[in-house]
Design a protein around this motif. Structure first.
Motif, PDB file in Angstrom:
ATOM      1  N   ASP A   4       0.672  -1.039   0.066  1.00 21.95           N
ATOM      2  CA  ASP A   4      -0.066  -0.061  -0.030  1.00 21.95           C
ATOM      3  C   ASP A   4       0.954   1.319   0.085  1.00 21.95           C
ATOM      4  O   ASP A   4       1.617   1.490   0.799  1.00 21.95           O
ATOM      5  CB  ASP A   4      -1.109  -0.042   1.213  1.00 21.95           C
ATOM      6  CG  ASP A   4      -1.696  -1.217   1.051  1.00 21.95           C
ATOM      7  OD1 ASP A   4      -2.311  -1.464   0.101  1.00 21.95           O
ATOM      8  OD2 ASP A   4      -2.314  -1.648   2.361  1.00 21.95           O
ATOM      9  N   VAL A   5       0.776   2.055  -1.186  1.00 18.65           N
ATOM     10  CA  VAL A   5       1.694   3.186  -1.099  1.00 18.65           C
ATOM     11  C   VAL A   5       0.747   4.596  -1.549  1.00 18.65           C
ATOM     12  O   VAL A   5      -0.345   4.117  -2.002  1.00 18.65           O
ATOM     13  CB  VAL A   5       2.706   3.195  -2.117  1.00 18.65           C
ATOM     14  CG1 VAL A   5       3.698   2.009  -1.760  1.00 18.65           C
ATOM     15  CG2 VAL A   5       2.311   2.545  -3.628  1.00 18.65           C
ATOM     16  N   ILE A   6       1.477   5.633  -1.467  1.00 21.76           N
ATOM     17  CA  ILE A   6       1.056   6.853  -2.034  1.00 21.76           C
ATOM     18  C   ILE A   6       1.778   7.178  -3.205  1.00 21.76           C
ATOM     19  O   ILE A   6       3.040   7.226  -3.209  1.00 21.76           O
ATOM     20  CB  ILE A   6       0.858   7.949  -1.154  1.00 21.76           C
ATOM     21  CG1 ILE A   6      -0.176   7.563  -0.020  1.00 21.76           C
ATOM     22  CG2 ILE A   6       0.184   9.289  -1.900  1.00 21.76           C
ATOM     23  CD1 ILE A   6      -1.634   7.417  -0.174  1.00 21.76           C
ATOM     24  N   ALA A  28      -3.717   6.708  -4.345  1.00 19.97           N
ATOM     25  CA  ALA A  28      -3.433   5.642  -3.523  1.00 19.97           C
ATOM     26  C   ALA A  28      -3.002   4.619  -4.781  1.00 19.97           C
ATOM     27  O   ALA A  28      -3.643   4.687  -5.839  1.00 19.97           O
ATOM     28  CB  ALA A  28      -4.477   4.888  -2.736  1.00 19.97           C
ATOM     29  N   TYR A  42      -2.643   1.907 -10.305  1.00 24.12           N
ATOM     30  CA  TYR A  42      -3.178   2.774  -9.941  1.00 24.12           C
ATOM     31  C   TYR A  42      -4.529   3.034 -10.824  1.00 24.12           C
ATOM     32  O   TYR A  42      -3.934   2.678 -12.079  1.00 24.12           O
ATOM     33  CB  TYR A  42      -2.785   3.946  -9.454  1.00 24.12           C
ATOM     34  CG  TYR A  42      -2.064   4.788 -10.415  1.00 24.12           C
ATOM     35  CD1 TYR A  42      -2.696   5.955 -10.927  1.00 24.12           C
ATOM     36  CD2 TYR A  42      -0.670   4.481 -10.906  1.00 24.12           C
ATOM     37  CE1 TYR A  42      -2.167   6.504 -11.967  1.00 24.12           C
ATOM     38  CE2 TYR A  42       0.057   5.440 -11.793  1.00 24.12           C
ATOM     39  CZ  TYR A  42      -1.062   6.406 -12.095  1.00 24.12           C
ATOM     40  OH  TYR A  42      -0.355   7.085 -13.519  1.00 24.12           O
ATOM     41  N   THR A 138       5.632   6.458  -2.146  1.00 27.52           N
ATOM     42  CA  THR A 138       5.973   6.474  -0.464  1.00 27.52           C
ATOM     43  C   THR A 138       4.871   5.312  -0.035  1.00 27.52           C
ATOM     44  O   THR A 138       3.906   5.418  -0.271  1.00 27.52           O
ATOM     45  CB  THR A 138       5.416   7.901   0.078  1.00 27.52           C
ATOM     46  OG1 THR A 138       6.268   8.892  -0.943  1.00 27.52           O
ATOM     47  CG2 THR A 138       5.974   8.182   1.411  1.00 27.52           C
ATOM     48  N   LYS A 140       2.729   4.089   2.588  1.00 24.53           N
ATOM     49  CA  LYS A 140       1.680   4.766   3.337  1.00 24.53           C
ATOM     50  C   LYS A 140       2.087   4.844   5.118  1.00 24.53           C
ATOM     51  O   LYS A 140       1.907   5.801   5.535  1.00 24.53           O
ATOM     52  CB  LYS A 140       0.326   3.872   3.462  1.00 24.53           C
ATOM     53  CG  LYS A 140      -0.597   4.249   2.038  1.00 24.53           C
ATOM     54  CD  LYS A 140      -1.848   3.682   2.307  1.00 24.53           C
ATOM     55  CE  LYS A 140      -2.723   4.198   0.981  1.00 24.53           C
ATOM     56  NZ  LYS A 140      -3.974   3.296   0.852  1.00 24.53           N
ATOM     57  N   GLU A 141       2.706   3.684   5.528  1.00 22.38           N
ATOM     58  CA  GLU A 141       3.083   3.989   6.817  1.00 22.38           C
ATOM     59  C   GLU A 141       4.516   4.491   7.082  1.00 22.38           C
ATOM     60  O   GLU A 141       4.753   4.683   8.290  1.00 22.38           O
ATOM     61  CB  GLU A 141       3.034   2.382   7.488  1.00 22.38           C
ATOM     62  CG  GLU A 141       4.338   1.595   7.012  1.00 22.38           C
ATOM     63  CD  GLU A 141       4.272   0.622   6.122  1.00 22.38           C
ATOM     64  OE1 GLU A 141       5.061   0.100   5.532  1.00 22.38           O
ATOM     65  OE2 GLU A 141       2.867   0.471   5.597  1.00 22.38           O
ATOM     66  N   PHE A 145       5.332  11.180   3.457  1.00 21.35           N
ATOM     67  CA  PHE A 145       4.633  11.705   2.401  1.00 21.35           C
ATOM     68  C   PHE A 145       4.115  13.254   2.677  1.00 21.35           C
ATOM     69  O   PHE A 145       3.667  13.426   3.716  1.00 21.35           O
ATOM     70  CB  PHE A 145       3.285  10.868   2.143  1.00 21.35           C
ATOM     71  CG  PHE A 145       2.459  11.533   0.960  1.00 21.35           C
ATOM     72  CD1 PHE A 145       3.072  11.214  -0.393  1.00 21.35           C
ATOM     73  CD2 PHE A 145       1.509  12.314   1.142  1.00 21.35           C
ATOM     74  CE1 PHE A 145       2.447  11.770  -1.498  1.00 21.35           C
ATOM     75  CE2 PHE A 145       0.832  13.017  -0.030  1.00 21.35           C
ATOM     76  CZ  PHE A 145       1.251  12.559  -1.409  1.00 21.35           C
TER      77      PHE A 145
END
Length: 147
Positions: A4-6, A28, A42, A138, A140-141, A145
């Motif tokens: 899970d990324v941005i 996301a 995405y 980036t 998510k955790e 970001f």
């Protein structure tokens, strides 16, 4: 890097004899690395259309590929010092585009990957613009970001 990324994508087109145009997309995404290749997936919504476009970015040290399927369809290949031709299928018609990358850079650090490509863009064999694109991935955790 986690799944899970941005993803933040910034693009700049500098058309000949015209004002530079900047685009930016933050969304996301899913990320994974397989056989030394980075993958980012995405969905994108185009203004005025209900259907989404699925985007897949595949990157190695010397090559970045962007595939779009949906409202717009294209498979763009960015390879340093090599011109690649493809058709960009849009709801308004098809365009023959040429892409010639001058620079490809990928940097990796904990929880973040940055891909940068500078390239020339042709439409129907005529130089349209010098362009650059930066893709910032980036976790998510990671908490790194920033907009």
């Amino acid at each position: 890097m986690t799944k899970d990324v941005i993803v933040a994508i910034q693009g700049l087109q500098m058309p000949v004899n015209e004002k530079a145009e900047q685009i930016e997309l933050i969304t996301a995404a899913d990320y994974y690395k397989q056989n030394g290749k980075h993958y980012v997936i995405y969905d994108e919504v185009m203004e005025g259309f209900e259907e989404t476009t699925r985007n897949v970015i595949k990157a190695t040290e010397n090559c970045v590929e962007i595939t779009k399927k949906g409202v717009a369809n294209v498979h763009m290949v960015f390879e340093k010092d090599k011109k690649n031709m493809t058709y960009y299928h849009t709801p308004f018609g098809n365009l023959l585009i040429g892409i010639e990358a001058d620079r490809i850079a990928i940097s990796e650090e904990e929880g973040q990957i940055i891909m940068s490509v500078d390239y020339g863009l042709e439409v129907n064999y005529e130089h349209l613009a010098n362009c650059s694109i930066q893709v910032k991935i980036t976790a998510k955790e990671a908490g790194k970001f920033h907009i």
